[in-house]
Write an enzyme that holds these catalytic residues in place. Structure first.
Site, PDB file in Angstrom:
ATOM      1  N   ASP A 159       0.777  -1.049  -0.004  1.00 54.26           N
ATOM      2  CA  ASP A 159      -0.036   0.001   0.106  1.00 54.26           C
ATOM      3  C   ASP A 159       0.849   1.139  -0.199  1.00 54.26           C
ATOM      4  OD1 ASP A 159       0.802  -0.599   2.736  1.00 54.26           O
ATOM      5  OD2 ASP A 159      -0.688   0.890   3.428  1.00 54.26           O
ATOM      6  N   GLU A 195      -0.211  -0.860   5.707  1.00 57.11           N
ATOM      7  CA  GLU A 195       0.985  -0.504   6.693  1.00 57.11           C
ATOM      8  C   GLU A 195       1.117   1.021   6.782  1.00 57.11           C
ATOM      9  OE1 GLU A 195       5.011   0.984   7.614  1.00 57.11           O
ATOM     10  OE2 GLU A 195       3.903   1.337   5.793  1.00 57.11           O
TER      11      GLU A 195
END
Length: 364
Positions: A80, A138
């Site tokens: 991400d 994350e």
């Protein structure tokens, strides 16, 4: 060339040009919460590799060898990114090995993901068993972190002798990470009309001694396993007041303490309370740091293969999740960490090659 993925997915060529692989990853938007498409693309690229067992859990993808080696190494990276700021699709400048890929996620951390994928495709018979973890969420609150979730629900997937997190480090080894703690300090006063301020007590003004104490504080430099971590304690946010004509009766100052990995949470809290003695404070968040683990033989072997010397990691990373399981872990990935989340984020091709080649030397 790998088999073509479904038309809706980007083609990821894991054995071709590393720069083009990174471009394809960057051009696949994957802001936190929207990682399904990039996870699908990575899965499609890895499925033809019959030396890897694939496990999909939500938008976390685990690929691992099962060769019965004496040791296992985890290579982990998140898929991400923070929100896009007009920097997708990517652009590429330069030529040959001097090319630079610009765009959201190029540095943090799709450059590392590209290296993971290239290593996964290249090493069919590694000297150590390998686990590749591509995880989601994350860049947002820890409760959503895909690696943390797998650690809670499938800790067997994290089991290893050593772990490498391919966060950007300028292609150098950064051992362990700092811990981080946040505290809120509350100052109180008495509300009054600002035209009659002498009838009240200004809570914002009461924050002055606290800010002076923080400004005068000298943070320690702590050596842990040969690496020197610089600590820091700073006011990072202040809030107070309800209107432009009211003397505020409450002010809250948020303090962030970055501490060396020689301390546990309790020791870090005790230090914050010692420095801020006399103030009303509440600990609101803490993430334990990670010791470097560079005293382990496997870590020494890694450093010898990679070359250069290890440096401390300033900041917190997911290596701490491995450290909590007594798995030594380092940060080692392409890109300048100071460019993470920047609108002009970029990753040099040279860093991609340096990290990939070092890992192939060590693991091959």
């Amino acid at each position: 060339m790998p088999a073509s993925p479904p038309e809706s997915l980007p083609a990821l060529d894991l054995t071709g040009d590393l720069t083009e692989l990174l471009v394809a990853l960057v051009d696949t938007e994957s802001v936190s919460g929207d990682e399904a498409r990039i996870a699908d693309a990575i899965q499609a690229a890895l499925e033809p590799l019959d030396h890897l067992e694939l496990i999909r859990d939500g938008d976390v993808l685990v690929a691992r060898t099962q060769l019965g080696r004496a040791e296992r190494v985890v290579l982990a990276g998140h898929t991400d990114t923070v929100p896009i700021a007009g920097n997708v699709p990517s652009t590429t400048t330069g030529k040959g090995d001097d090319r630079v890929v610009h765009g959201r996620g190029s540095c943090d951390m799709k450059g590392g993901v590209a290296v993971q994928l290239a290593v996964a495709a290249a090493l069919r018979e590694p000297a150590r068993d390998l686990t590749f973890i591509f995880y989601d969420h994350e860049e947002v609150e820890a409760s959503l972190n895909g690696l943390a979730r797998i650690g809670r629900e499938r800790p067997d997937l994290l089991a290893a002798s050593f772990a490498v997190l391919l966060e950007p480090t300028n292609a150098r080894v950064e051992g362990g990470c700092q811990g981080t703690m946040r505290a809120e300090v509350t100052l109180t006063g008495v509300a009054a009309h600002s035209a009659r301020s002498w009838m009240g007590s200004n809570a914002i003004h009461a924050a002055g001694p606290l800010l002076e104490r923080l400004a005068a504080h000298t943070s320690a430099q702590v050596e842990v396993e040969g690496l020197v971590y610089r600590e820091g304690m700073n006011a990072v946010r202040i809030a107070g007041g309800i209107a432009g004509n009211v003397i505020p009766d409450r002010c809250v100052v948020e303090v962030n303490y970055r501490f060396a990995p020689d301390k546990d949470d309790a020791q870090a809290e005790a230090y914050v309370r010692e420095v801020l003695d006399g103030f009303d404070l509440e600990i609101t968040d803490v993430a334990t740091g990670a010791r470097p683990g560079l005293d382990r033989p496997i870590a020494a072997d890694f450093l010898a293969a990679v070359g250069g010397e290890a440096h401390p990691k300033f900041g917190w990373t997911d290596v701490a999740r491995f450290s909590a399981l007594d798995i030594p872990a380092v940060n080692f990935g392409p890109g300048d960490p100071s460019k993470a989340h920047a609108d002009d984020e970029f990753c040099p091709t040279a860093d991609l090659h340096t990290c990939r080649d070092a890992l192939l030397r060590w693991l091959g």
